[in-house]
Design a protein around this motif. Structure first.
Motif, PDB file in Angstrom:
ATOM      1  N   VAL A 140       6.277   0.501   7.863  1.00 14.39           N
ATOM      2  CA  VAL A 140       6.345  -0.223   6.585  1.00 14.39           C
ATOM      3  C   VAL A 140       7.303  -1.405   6.666  1.00 14.39           C
ATOM      4  O   VAL A 140       7.218  -2.337   5.859  1.00 14.39           O
ATOM      5  N   THR A 141       8.207  -1.396   7.644  1.00 13.88           N
ATOM      6  CA  THR A 141       9.173  -2.487   7.793  1.00 13.88           C
ATOM      7  C   THR A 141       8.580  -3.695   8.508  1.00 13.88           C
ATOM      8  O   THR A 141       9.208  -4.753   8.562  1.00 13.88           O
TER       9      THR A 141
ATOM     10  N   ILE B 137       7.985   8.275  11.250  1.00 14.88           N
ATOM     11  CA  ILE B 137       8.407   7.107  10.472  1.00 14.88           C
ATOM     12  C   ILE B 137       7.456   6.884   9.299  1.00 14.88           C
ATOM     13  O   ILE B 137       6.369   7.448   9.242  1.00 14.88           O
ATOM     14  N   ASP B 138       7.888   6.053   8.362  1.00 17.29           N
ATOM     15  CA  ASP B 138       7.027   5.652   7.247  1.00 17.29           C
ATOM     16  C   ASP B 138       6.077   4.568   7.733  1.00 17.29           C
ATOM     17  O   ASP B 138       6.493   3.555   8.298  1.00 17.29           O
ATOM     18  N   ALA B 139       4.785   4.787   7.517  1.00 14.92           N
ATOM     19  CA  ALA B 139       3.773   3.844   7.992  1.00 14.92           C
ATOM     20  C   ALA B 139       2.770   3.555   6.895  1.00 14.92           C
ATOM     21  O   ALA B 139       2.575   4.362   5.976  1.00 14.92           O
ATOM     22  N   ASP B 140       2.153   2.380   6.968  1.00 19.60           N
ATOM     23  CA  ASP B 140       1.008   2.100   6.103  1.00 19.60           C
ATOM     24  C   ASP B 140      -0.172   1.663   6.962  1.00 19.60           C
ATOM     25  O   ASP B 140      -0.034   1.437   8.167  1.00 19.60           O
TER      26      ASP B 140
ATOM     27  N   PRO C 193       0.829  -1.209   0.000  1.00 21.44           N
ATOM     28  CA  PRO C 193       0.000   0.000   0.000  1.00 21.44           C
ATOM     29  C   PRO C 193       0.862   1.258   0.000  1.00 21.44           C
ATOM     30  O   PRO C 193       2.050   1.209   0.356  1.00 21.44           O
ATOM     31  N   PRO C 194       0.288   2.400  -0.375  1.00 18.73           N
ATOM     32  CA  PRO C 194       1.028   3.659  -0.270  1.00 18.73           C
ATOM     33  C   PRO C 194       1.311   3.981   1.196  1.00 18.73           C
ATOM     34  O   PRO C 194       0.493   3.692   2.067  1.00 18.73           O
ATOM     35  N   SER C 195       2.462   4.554   1.460  1.00 24.23           N
ATOM     36  CA  SER C 195       2.844   4.875   2.836  1.00 24.23           C
ATOM     37  C   SER C 195       2.777   6.374   3.083  1.00 24.23           C
ATOM     38  O   SER C 195       2.748   7.175   2.141  1.00 24.23           O
TER      39      SER C 195
END
Length: 289
Positions: A270-271, A236-239, A218-220
């Motif tokens: 996202v990790t 942080i980068d999240a989805d 998905p887009p983050s």
């Protein structure tokens, strides 16, 4: 959900009856479950709420001659399953027998056995096959709209398609998720572990109990994860995963109640593979722009 249980209790049409929460032996979601109980009491103080595990029900629950479910002398109108979704929750044959007894009773079940089975990965995979979902939807237009949001799901049975799916996953494991017929997270296999696991069961019957699914990317967005006892609010980068709750009460002929009942947003880094609150995820709210 609470309002749906109250509606089901009304449909049972016996003010002496109560609601049974089938719970785990050790309950971690006790606060959320109690919130439902308190809301039920607020909506209708007459409704008695009981909490029992499958093991406790072995000695406490019976069926009378009219197929009414009786718990310690009380008629049960609604059975709300908060347990019974994992094999470990049926440690002996007696727990399976109790589940069968409840299913045979007149009590309204949440979920019904049909909806419980519909939540399994195998049923979801079958629904992706050509012509299947069309049996349940009115018209090609809406069926095609539904199909547009499907992701690929592949059986691992002993067929040409099953063999092809296994080879596909072993060759590019990062593109897939391997899922068993289990409820919730924590049971799935990701990444390189897919290759190792499928190689080990390739010729075994066990492989038919798993489903291969395309991994969704998905887009983050940047977001903050705020946790108790921590002052570290690094962006942080999240989805995200949005779940829409619905309540439906019906039988083979009629729909008596069908209503949207809120939503929940799960956020995760996202990790991370798993998105549950107990596995590194968090709850969010929707902000529409």
């Amino acid at each position: 959900m609470s309002s749906g249980i109250v509606e089901a209790w009304k449909l049972y049409n016996d003010e002496r009856s109560g609601v049974l929460f089938v719970v785990e032996d050790v309950t971690y979601n006790i606060c959320e479950q109690r919130a439902h109980e308190f809301k039920i009491k607020k909506l209708n103080p007459k409704i008695k709420v009981f909490r029992r595990s499958l093991t406790q029900l072995i000695a406490a629950a019976t069926l009378d001659v009219n197929k009414e479910l009786i718990l310690d002398g009380n008629i049960i109108a609604v059975v709300y399953y908060r347990s019974g979704y994992e094999p470990s929750q049926y440690p002996t044959e007696a727990e399976w027998n109790v589940r069968l007894m409840m299913e045979r009773s007149k009590a309204i079940k949440c979920p019904s056995i049909q909806y419980h089975l519909a939540g399994t990965k195998k049923i979801q995979q079958v629904l992706t096959q050509p012509g299947v979902v069309e049996k349940f939807l009115n018209g090609e237009k809406i069926s095609s709209r539904v199909r547009k949001i499907y992701t690929g799901m592949y059986p691992l049975d002993f067929t040409v398609e099953g063999d092809r799916a296994i080879e596909m996953a072993i060759e590019n494991p990062e593109n897939f998720v391997l899922k068993p017929q289990r409820e919730g997270g924590g049971n799935n296999i990701f990444g390189k572990n897919i290759k190792t696991f499928l190689t080990s069961i390739k010729g075994k019957k066990e492989r038919t109990s798993w489903i291969l699914m395309d991994k969704i990317y998905p887009p983050s967005q940047k977001n903050y994860f705020i946790r108790p006892g921590s002052d570290d609010y690094e962006k942080i980068d999240a989805d995200y995963e949005v779940g829409i709750f619905g309540v439906i009460i019906g039988d083979s002929r009629n729909i008596y109640f069908n209503k949207e009942a809120g939503y929940m947003v799960r956020s995760k880094p996202v990790t991370a593979n798993e998105g549950g609150r107990l596995s590194g995820g968090a709850l969010s709210s929707i902000y529409l722009v």
